[in-house]
Scaffold this motif. Structure first.
Motif: not given
Length: 564
Positions: A176-177, A497-501, A505-507
């Protein structure tokens, strides 16, 4: 034509060298030798290669072959393509020296990247990558465009097109990534319901209780706890059970064969030599016995993945699961969603299911364990913050020497704990940067021209530590994320602040990871107080491990005390 002939000669020489030296070669040492400042490629050939080839003695012949091969490999990295020379670039050798050493991303950012960013008004710069030079995005406005406009910056297929690499063998080519377009949407339609229905907080609590019990049984007890090691075991058991219903038994026995196989594969991923020189696995794996052994373990792991899928499908066919949705594993929920798809074209094959679950597995293990390690460190060195967080936990869960597993509603009430987690993820985002995107057409990104076909990546760590973006960025201040705090004041000016994107397509496992972190932190705050262990190497600041990719702490030991 001359360059092409030189390349063919060098490959021939290198193959000859490998045949003669396959049992004694130390690739890392050789790369370190090659990774010395070179004035130009021409002078390198003139000074080192040609004299050796001319003399033809065995030792110098080998040295020439090695030097020629690796100098050719770095040739495409060293020179910035003409189409990208308008973008500030990090010094190649300084960056590679840092990336291939034990130096952490913090030192590389401070010493190599931030000085270059001073010349970039929008946070866009160039750095080396395994595919050449990469456009790195570390500015809020450009970050927002990159992450939200998924159709303009689709996922790069470079990793997928290298199926012989260890990393690609683990994550597969249909995950999926890495996918784009309608195929990605099909995967997301199956995975989304699974993640919305699954939130196994009872599992998190039960395994956290087991981990805290192990603190006292192993090593020096609670006076000197190897925190990353325990959290690696905790999150491995969590993701094994939550994703597959498979018990690695890491908390019970960290030396069992299942854990050993998995850890060997993870260690193989972290080797920067194979990251920057993928040709080694593509062309010369036969000459690298240790690397071949890791690939054999990957084959064993793959068999485990497929056997789990088959057994789970048979179980579902024979009986109805009695567990509530929230506590079902992801594979069960995905198989149920797959079966509910009316159109056969919308269903995932076993290989697609395997690849998606491998990605969830990878994203849910190391990243969460490291985030928790860093959070425990920051609470250890900031006792007032630790006590403030504990006060909130007691207000939500009550106090006493009993074990309480927080439920989903109680986790939502832990506002200050969430601030602690967000500030931890700002300072130490589990991933240094996102997977590569590919610029499909010529594009102007925050005022910078990005030519078609460029590799683009969101540089999360660098943006989170840029003093032009965050006030006093190296300080741990959870209140940045309080209502009306620094983070809220930046809203509307891009993504900071984007540790998960972010974006489509965010985690997909973000909420899963955050809930896991809240359960563990709250249970530990209720049972223990803690400080840094005596003589800690981290007393003057957290020391990060070297390499690329996932950020991890180095030699982090904490001293715990029971509250009751």
């Amino acid at each position: 034509m001359i360059l092409k002939r030189i390349r063919m000669l060098h490959l021939h020489l290198f193959r000859t060298f490998l045949y003669r030296q396959q049992n004694t070669m130390d690739l890392k040492m050789l790369l370190n030798d090659v990774n010395k400042p070179l004035q130009t490629l021409t002078s390198f050939y003139t000074t080192y290669v040609l004299p050796y080839v001319k003399r033809r003695s065995p030792q110098t012949f080998i040295a020439a072959a090695i030097a020629a091969f690796f100098s050719y490999q770095v040739y495409s990295f060293v020179r910035v393509p003409k189409s990208l020379r308008h973008i500030p670039a990090v010094p190649f050798w300084a960056y590679m020296r840092s990336a291939l050493s034990e130096e952490g991303i913090d030192l590389r950012t401070r010493n190599v990247i931030l000085p270059v960013l001073k010349n970039s008004p929008n946070g866009i710069y160039l750095r080396p990558n395994r595919f050449g030079w990469c456009v790195s995005v570390a500015g809020p406005s450009a970050m927002k465009t990159l992450l939200l406009r998924k159709d303009d910056f689709e996922k790069h297929q470079g990793i997928v097109l290298q199926p012989e690499s260890l990393f690609s063998k683990f994550i597969g080519t249909q995950n999926i990534v890495a996918l784009n377009g309608s195929v990605w949407k099909k995967h997301r339609m199956i995975a989304n319901p699974a993640f919305h229905r699954s939130m196994p907080v009872k599992l998190f609590g039960r395994l956290c209780e087991k981990m805290m019990t192990q603190f006292e049984k192993e090593g020096d007890g609670i006076n000197n706890v190897n925190v990353p090691m325990f959290l690696q075991r905790f999150t491995l058991d969590v993701i094994g059970l939550a994703a597959f219903g498979y018990d690695f038994e890491a908390l019970d026995d960290p030396n069992n064969a299942k854990v050993g196989t998995y850890n060997a594969i993870m260690d193989g991923f972290r080797n920067p030599v194979f990251f920057f020189f993928p040709i080694l696995e593509k062309r010369f794996l036969w000459a690298l016995p240790k690397r071949r052994a890791v690939h054999k373990k990957m084959d064993d792991m793959n068999q485990i993945f497929y056997s789990i899928i088959e057994n789970k499908r048979q179980t579902l066919a024979n009986m109805k699961e009695s567990a509530e949705d929230a506590e079902k594993d992801l594979l069960t929920l995905m198989l149920e969603a797959n079966a509910d798809s009316k159109d056969a074209g919308d269903r995932l094959s076993d290989s697609e299911l395997r690849d998606d679950l491998a990605i969830f597995f990878l994203a849910g293990h190391d990243t969460t364990s490291n985030a928790l390690s860093f959070a425990l460190y920051h609470l250890a060195v900031n006792p007032k913050i630790q006590e403030k967080a504990r006060k909130e936990v007691i207000e939500v869960l009550g106090d006493g020497d009993d074990i309480v597993y927080p439920n989903a509603s109680q986790c939502s009430d832990m506002k200050y704990i969430y601030m602690v987690m967000k500030e931890t993820l700002r300072l130490e985002p589990p991933a240094q940067n996102t997977t590569l995107r590919l610029n499909k057409e010529d594009f102007e990104l925050a005022g910078t021209f990005i030519p078609k076909g460029s590799s683009v990546s969101a540089d999360i760590y660098v943006m989170h530590h840029n003093p032009s973006i965050w006030k006093d960025p190296e300080a741990f201040i959870p209140e940045r994320f309080a209502p009306g705090g620094e983070s809220e004041s930046k809203a509307g000016n891009g993504l900071f602040w984007v540790p998960f994107g972010n974006g489509a397509r965010q985690c997909i496992g973000m909420n899963f990871s955050l809930a896991e972190q809240k359960v563990l932190l709250s249970m530990m705050l209720r049972k223990f107080t803690w400080t840094l262990a005596d003589n800690s190497i981290n007393k003057d600041g957290i020391v990060l491990g070297g390499g690329t990719g996932i950020i991890s702490p180095k030699d982090l030991h904490l001293k715990f005390s029971k509250r009751f």
